[in-house]
Design a protein around this motif. Structure first.
Motif, PDB file in Angstrom:
ATOM      1  N   GLY A 163       0.794  -1.224   0.000  1.00  0.00           N
ATOM      2  CA  GLY A 163       0.000   0.000   0.000  1.00  0.00           C
ATOM      3  C   GLY A 163       0.821   1.265   0.000  1.00  0.00           C
ATOM      4  O   GLY A 163       0.275   2.371   0.092  1.00  0.00           O
ATOM      5  N   SER A 164       2.155   1.134  -0.127  1.00  0.00           N
ATOM      6  CA  SER A 164       3.017   2.317  -0.175  1.00  0.00           C
ATOM      7  C   SER A 164       2.935   2.964  -1.550  1.00  0.00           C
ATOM      8  O   SER A 164       2.230   2.489  -2.449  1.00  0.00           O
ATOM      9  CB  SER A 164       4.456   1.928   0.139  1.00  0.00           C
ATOM     10  OG  SER A 164       4.970   1.068  -0.860  1.00  0.00           O
ATOM     11  N   ASN A 165       3.682   4.038  -1.740  1.00  0.00           N
ATOM     12  CA  ASN A 165       3.590   4.799  -2.985  1.00  0.00           C
ATOM     13  C   ASN A 165       4.104   4.044  -4.200  1.00  0.00           C
ATOM     14  O   ASN A 165       3.703   4.323  -5.326  1.00  0.00           O
ATOM     15  CB  ASN A 165       4.343   6.121  -2.839  1.00  0.00           C
ATOM     16  CG  ASN A 165       3.678   7.048  -1.835  1.00  0.00           C
ATOM     17  OD1 ASN A 165       2.461   6.981  -1.657  1.00  0.00           O
ATOM     18  ND2 ASN A 165       4.447   7.888  -1.184  1.00  0.00           N
ATOM     19  N   ASN A 183      -3.502  -5.017   8.027  1.00  0.00           N
ATOM     20  CA  ASN A 183      -3.879  -5.717   6.803  1.00  0.00           C
ATOM     21  C   ASN A 183      -4.181  -4.773   5.639  1.00  0.00           C
ATOM     22  O   ASN A 183      -5.272  -4.805   5.059  1.00  0.00           O
ATOM     23  CB  ASN A 183      -5.094  -6.612   7.081  1.00  0.00           C
ATOM     24  CG  ASN A 183      -5.421  -7.536   5.916  1.00  0.00           C
ATOM     25  OD1 ASN A 183      -4.560  -7.861   5.112  1.00  0.00           O
ATOM     26  ND2 ASN A 183      -6.684  -7.948   5.829  1.00  0.00           N
ATOM     27  N   PRO A 184      -3.219  -3.926   5.235  1.00  0.00           N
ATOM     28  CA  PRO A 184      -3.472  -3.009   4.126  1.00  0.00           C
ATOM     29  C   PRO A 184      -3.783  -3.763   2.831  1.00  0.00           C
ATOM     30  O   PRO A 184      -3.161  -4.780   2.526  1.00  0.00           O
ATOM     31  CB  PRO A 184      -2.155  -2.224   4.004  1.00  0.00           C
ATOM     32  CG  PRO A 184      -1.129  -3.081   4.667  1.00  0.00           C
ATOM     33  CD  PRO A 184      -1.845  -3.809   5.757  1.00  0.00           C
ATOM     34  N   LEU A 185      -4.765  -3.280   2.107  1.00  0.00           N
ATOM     35  CA  LEU A 185      -5.214  -3.849   0.826  1.00  0.00           C
ATOM     36  C   LEU A 185      -5.676  -5.305   0.965  1.00  0.00           C
ATOM     37  O   LEU A 185      -5.791  -6.011  -0.027  1.00  0.00           O
ATOM     38  CB  LEU A 185      -4.096  -3.773  -0.230  1.00  0.00           C
ATOM     39  CG  LEU A 185      -3.483  -2.397  -0.501  1.00  0.00           C
ATOM     40  CD1 LEU A 185      -2.433  -2.505  -1.603  1.00  0.00           C
ATOM     41  CD2 LEU A 185      -4.569  -1.399  -0.893  1.00  0.00           C
ATOM     42  N   ASP A 186      -5.917  -5.746   2.188  1.00  0.00           N
ATOM     43  CA  ASP A 186      -6.288  -7.146   2.452  1.00  0.00           C
ATOM     44  C   ASP A 186      -5.199  -8.114   1.987  1.00  0.00           C
ATOM     45  O   ASP A 186      -5.459  -9.288   1.720  1.00  0.00           O
ATOM     46  CB  ASP A 186      -7.614  -7.506   1.781  1.00  0.00           C
ATOM     47  CG  ASP A 186      -8.197  -8.822   2.311  1.00  0.00           C
ATOM     48  OD1 ASP A 186      -8.060  -9.086   3.521  1.00  0.00           O
ATOM     49  OD2 ASP A 186      -8.751  -9.605   1.509  1.00  0.00           O
ATOM     50  N   ALA A 187      -3.966  -7.652   1.919  1.00  0.00           N
ATOM     51  CA  ALA A 187      -2.868  -8.512   1.457  1.00  0.00           C
ATOM     52  C   ALA A 187      -2.678  -9.708   2.375  1.00  0.00           C
ATOM     53  O   ALA A 187      -2.444 -10.831   1.914  1.00  0.00           O
ATOM     54  CB  ALA A 187      -1.573  -7.704   1.369  1.00  0.00           C
ATOM     55  N   HIS A 188      -2.783  -9.484   3.686  1.00  0.00           N
ATOM     56  CA  HIS A 188      -2.609 -10.602   4.612  1.00  0.00           C
ATOM     57  C   HIS A 188      -3.861 -11.462   4.705  1.00  0.00           C
ATOM     58  O   HIS A 188      -3.776 -12.640   5.040  1.00  0.00           O
ATOM     59  CB  HIS A 188      -2.158 -10.099   5.981  1.00  0.00           C
ATOM     60  CG  HIS A 188      -0.687  -9.802   6.010  1.00  0.00           C
ATOM     61  ND1 HIS A 188       0.260 -10.778   6.169  1.00  0.00           N
ATOM     62  CD2 HIS A 188      -0.013  -8.643   5.837  1.00  0.00           C
ATOM     63  CE1 HIS A 188       1.461 -10.240   6.112  1.00  0.00           C
ATOM     64  NE2 HIS A 188       1.326  -8.943   5.909  1.00  0.00           N
TER      65      HIS A 188
END
Length: 313
Positions: free
Chosen positions: A155-157, A195-200
């Motif tokens: 979710g970083s730039n 859990n950014p972007l539901d990645a985990h």
């Protein structure tokens, strides 16, 4: 004084290079350098720290693992033909005076956990090339290889980390090495929890649906505990007599008659119903005693050595 499983070091040894700052150990080098170059003397200091700490840990508690999660680039191939296919700005051997490859290959650590905190197509440090390099350099060594994953970057730039499946693709890639990569560690716990972007969430649903044991380390301990005795049904519970050196008990459910169960059935974690921590010697099975299905119980010590499985009668 604590009942720990491992002692873990992060990647800080001598300081990372920073602008024109100089680490001033000239007086110590003059006193103790013994004819070595400054770089070799510094590496010998870090080698001694790692080697001696490992020895002292085992002298006190032989079962306790010792591992390190270093910056992932030992040396660039442009610096050393034995290095990884990278052009990283820092190299542990030259800049931190940490010979991470040596520690892994000579058994100075029980596990090595390189922080491969880059995406697949990173121009200076591609994930694939570094993972391949570590697999090659640890093959046949008395060490477990785990990979440090950059949860904090999701979710970083950077556009590559805007893809919620980037980390999933790393785990997919690891599988190509046929078990040489024993596991993954995610930095940081905060990123896993948020859990950014539901990645985990994607990782959990795709990779961690079933419980699993930690990887064995036969150079520490390869002797399994004794099997349990008298595994039996009592209502909707399975009960058994405990095994002396067990840390956990595993309960398997296999859709076959007992006479047809083979070792592959027990190795398949899809058949693992539950893991029970010792000294508890009971598991509640909500489905009860299924017809035509075999339940088995095995004992596991804290080194993940597993006993033979006993059929529940």
């Amino acid at each position: 004084n604590y009942d720990i499983d491992a002692v873990h070091f992060d990647d800080y040894f001598y300081p990372y290079p920073e602008n024109d700052k100089v680490f001033n150990d000239a007086a110590q080098f003059a006193a103790y350098g013994k004819g070595m170059t400054l770089a070799n003397w510094r590496r010998s200091n870090i080698d001694a720290l790692v080697r001696d700490l490992g020895i002292r840990i085992k002298a006190i508690k032989p079962h306790v693992e010792f591992g390190i999660s270093p910056f992932a680039v030992w040396r660039n191939a442009g610096t050393d033909p034995a290095g990884s296919p990278t052009t990283a700005g820092a190299q542990t051997y030259d800049d931190l005076y940490a010979d991470t490859r040596k520690w892994a290959q000579t058994g100075m650590v029980d596990y090595i956990l390189p922080q491969i905190y880059w995406h697949h197509d990173h121009p200076a440090a591609p994930y694939d090339g570094i993972a391949d390099w570590w697999v090659k350099k640890t093959r046949g060594a008395r060490v477990n290889l785990y990979i440090g994953q950059a949860s904090y970057r999701v979710g970083s730039n950077a556009k590559e980390w805007a893809n919620p499946r980037e980390l999933v693709s790393h785990l997919d890639y690891n599988q190509r090495h046929g078990g040489a990569i024993k596991g993954n560690v995610y930095f940081s716990a905060k990123s896993v929890a948020t859990n950014p972007l539901d990645a985990h969430g994607l990782i959990a649903r795709g990779w961690y649906q079933k419980a699993a044991l930690t990887p064995t380390m036969p150079w520490i301990d390869a002797i399994p505990p004794a099997p349990v005795k008298r595994a039996r049904w009592k209502g909707d519970q399975i009960r058994w007599n405990g095994s002396r050196n067990a840390a956990q008990y595993l309960v398997y459910r296999i859709e076959k008659p007992a006479a047809e169960v083979i070792s592959c059935d027990i190795a398949d974690t899809r058949n693992l119903v539950t893991i029970v921590n010792a000294p508890i010697t009971m598991a509640r099975i909500t489905s009860g005693k299924d017809k035509g299905v075999t339940y088995l119980v095995s004992a596991v010590d804290r080194g993940s050595n597993e006993s033979g499985a006993v059929v529940v009668q």
